[in-house]
Design a protein around this motif. Sequence first.
Motif, PDB file in Angstrom:
ATOM      1  N   MET A  73       7.277  19.413  26.657  1.00 22.76           N
ATOM      2  CA  MET A  73       8.570  20.054  26.512  1.00 22.76           C
ATOM      3  C   MET A  73       8.717  21.095  27.618  1.00 22.76           C
ATOM      4  O   MET A  73       7.833  21.893  27.849  1.00 22.76           O
ATOM      5  N   ARG A  74       9.836  21.058  28.274  1.00 22.71           N
ATOM      6  CA  ARG A  74      10.109  21.998  29.358  1.00 22.71           C
ATOM      7  C   ARG A  74      10.872  23.194  28.804  1.00 22.71           C
ATOM      8  O   ARG A  74      11.818  23.042  28.045  1.00 22.71           O
ATOM      9  N   THR A  75      10.441  24.400  29.198  1.00 20.37           N
ATOM     10  CA  THR A  75      11.079  25.634  28.743  1.00 20.37           C
ATOM     11  C   THR A  75      11.576  26.425  29.949  1.00 20.37           C
ATOM     12  O   THR A  75      10.861  26.571  30.942  1.00 20.37           O
ATOM     13  N   ILE A  76      12.791  26.935  29.838  1.00 21.00           N
ATOM     14  CA  ILE A  76      13.381  27.786  30.864  1.00 21.00           C
ATOM     15  C   ILE A  76      13.639  29.142  30.224  1.00 21.00           C
ATOM     16  O   ILE A  76      14.452  29.256  29.307  1.00 21.00           O
ATOM     17  N   GLN A  77      12.933  30.172  30.674  1.00 22.42           N
ATOM     18  CA  GLN A  77      13.133  31.527  30.149  1.00 22.42           C
ATOM     19  C   GLN A  77      14.335  32.124  30.870  1.00 22.42           C
ATOM     20  O   GLN A  77      14.298  32.327  32.085  1.00 22.42           O
ATOM     21  N   LEU A  78      15.407  32.394  30.153  1.00 22.00           N
ATOM     22  CA  LEU A  78      16.637  32.906  30.759  1.00 22.00           C
ATOM     23  C   LEU A  78      16.608  34.414  30.923  1.00 22.00           C
ATOM     24  O   LEU A  78      17.049  34.950  31.932  1.00 22.00           O
ATOM     25  N   ASP A  79      16.127  35.102  29.915  1.00 20.85           N
ATOM     26  CA  ASP A  79      15.963  36.549  29.974  1.00 20.85           C
ATOM     27  C   ASP A  79      14.982  36.936  28.872  1.00 20.85           C
ATOM     28  O   ASP A  79      14.304  36.074  28.321  1.00 20.85           O
ATOM     29  N   GLU A  80      14.919  38.202  28.570  1.00 19.14           N
ATOM     30  CA  GLU A  80      13.950  38.697  27.592  1.00 19.14           C
ATOM     31  C   GLU A  80      14.133  38.067  26.203  1.00 19.14           C
ATOM     32  O   GLU A  80      13.165  37.831  25.484  1.00 19.14           O
ATOM     33  N   ASP A  81      15.381  37.757  25.853  1.00 14.62           N
ATOM     34  CA  ASP A  81      15.674  37.294  24.495  1.00 14.62           C
ATOM     35  C   ASP A  81      16.013  35.810  24.378  1.00 14.62           C
ATOM     36  O   ASP A  81      15.950  35.251  23.294  1.00 14.62           O
ATOM     37  N   TYR A  82      16.435  35.190  25.452  1.00 12.93           N
ATOM     38  CA  TYR A  82      16.903  33.803  25.404  1.00 12.93           C
ATOM     39  C   TYR A  82      16.033  32.876  26.244  1.00 12.93           C
ATOM     40  O   TYR A  82      15.593  33.243  27.338  1.00 12.93           O
ATOM     41  N   ARG A  83      15.859  31.656  25.720  1.00 16.54           N
ATOM     42  CA  ARG A  83      15.203  30.610  26.489  1.00 16.54           C
ATOM     43  C   ARG A  83      15.841  29.278  26.111  1.00 16.54           C
ATOM     44  O   ARG A  83      16.441  29.138  25.045  1.00 16.54           O
ATOM     45  N   ILE A  84      15.712  28.299  26.992  1.00 18.99           N
ATOM     46  CA  ILE A  84      16.199  26.952  26.727  1.00 18.99           C
ATOM     47  C   ILE A  84      14.995  26.031  26.711  1.00 18.99           C
ATOM     48  O   ILE A  84      14.131  26.103  27.592  1.00 18.99           O
ATOM     49  N   GLU A  85      14.941  25.173  25.705  1.00 21.65           N
ATOM     50  CA  GLU A  85      13.880  24.178  25.609  1.00 21.65           C
ATOM     51  C   GLU A  85      14.503  22.792  25.646  1.00 21.65           C
ATOM     52  O   GLU A  85      15.504  22.532  24.981  1.00 21.65           O
ATOM     53  N   ALA A  86      13.889  21.911  26.413  1.00 26.14           N
ATOM     54  CA  ALA A  86      14.369  20.538  26.541  1.00 26.14           C
ATOM     55  C   ALA A  86      13.516  19.623  25.682  1.00 26.14           C
ATOM     56  O   ALA A  86      12.291  19.721  25.681  1.00 26.14           O
ATOM     57  N   SER A  87      14.176  18.751  24.949  1.00 23.18           N
ATOM     58  CA  SER A  87      13.473  17.689  24.234  1.00 23.18           C
ATOM     59  C   SER A  87      14.060  16.363  24.710  1.00 23.18           C
ATOM     60  O   SER A  87      14.955  16.342  25.557  1.00 23.18           O
ATOM     61  N   GLU A  88      13.597  15.304  24.158  1.00 27.21           N
ATOM     62  CA  GLU A  88      14.057  13.994  24.600  1.00 27.21           C
ATOM     63  C   GLU A  88      15.559  13.808  24.374  1.00 27.21           C
ATOM     64  O   GLU A  88      16.236  13.155  25.160  1.00 27.21           O
ATOM     65  N   ASN A  89      16.095  14.388  23.310  1.00 27.41           N
ATOM     66  CA  ASN A  89      17.480  14.126  22.931  1.00 27.41           C
ATOM     67  C   ASN A  89      18.442  15.287  23.081  1.00 27.41           C
ATOM     68  O   ASN A  89      19.646  15.105  22.926  1.00 27.41           O
ATOM     69  N   GLN A  90      17.930  16.495  23.330  1.00 21.40           N
ATOM     70  CA  GLN A  90      18.833  17.645  23.347  1.00 21.40           C
ATOM     71  C   GLN A  90      18.231  18.825  24.092  1.00 21.40           C
ATOM     72  O   GLN A  90      17.063  18.824  24.456  1.00 21.40           O
ATOM     73  N   TRP A  91      19.064  19.829  24.273  1.00 20.01           N
ATOM     74  CA  TRP A  91      18.674  21.112  24.849  1.00 20.01           C
ATOM     75  C   TRP A  91      18.882  22.158  23.764  1.00 20.01           C
ATOM     76  O   TRP A  91      19.928  22.189  23.128  1.00 20.01           O
ATOM     77  N   THR A  92      17.876  22.998  23.541  1.00 20.09           N
ATOM     78  CA  THR A  92      17.964  24.010  22.501  1.00 20.09           C
ATOM     79  C   THR A  92      17.945  25.394  23.136  1.00 20.09           C
ATOM     80  O   THR A  92      17.002  25.738  23.843  1.00 20.09           O
ATOM     81  N   LEU A  93      19.009  26.158  22.895  1.00 22.90           N
ATOM     82  CA  LEU A  93      19.072  27.553  23.317  1.00 22.90           C
ATOM     83  C   LEU A  93      18.480  28.374  22.185  1.00 22.90           C
ATOM     84  O   LEU A  93      18.959  28.315  21.057  1.00 22.90           O
ATOM     85  N   ARG A  94      17.399  29.091  22.468  1.00 19.90           N
ATOM     86  CA  ARG A  94      16.721  29.873  21.438  1.00 19.90           C
ATOM     87  C   ARG A  94      16.852  31.360  21.748  1.00 19.90           C
ATOM     88  O   ARG A  94      16.690  31.789  22.883  1.00 19.90           O
ATOM     89  N   PHE A  95      17.146  32.104  20.704  1.00 21.76           N
ATOM     90  CA  PHE A  95      17.245  33.558  20.775  1.00 21.76           C
ATOM     91  C   PHE A  95      16.152  34.139  19.889  1.00 21.76           C
ATOM     92  O   PHE A  95      15.976  33.703  18.747  1.00 21.76           O
TER      93      PHE A  95
END
Length: 88
Positions: free
Chosen positions: A1-23
């Motif tokens: 799973m690929r993770t993109i850290q956007l800032d201190e509180d938010y990150r995006i994680e990629a899965s096979e079917n979707q992108w999840t914005l996590r706070f």
Amino acid sequence: MRTIQLDEDYRIEASENQWTLRFEKVGEINPTTGKPTISKNEFFHNTLENALKSYVDKKLKQGGEIFTEITKLQTRLSELFNTINQAD
């Protein structure tokens, strides 16, 4: 799973079917438990573009001077796209 850290509180994680914005944000210490409060939320998107638009929308709604926030976000998004392009 690929993770993109956007800032201190938010990150995006990629899965096979979707992108999840996590706070996730650590808050004040709870006097009863002695542990910090942790706020969490997940937002599901079908494309990276939609996840990034959601992130921008949420950051702008948090307040602050809108032009300053937009400039910060544009700079951060440019950095992220450069990182992604270099990794591929």
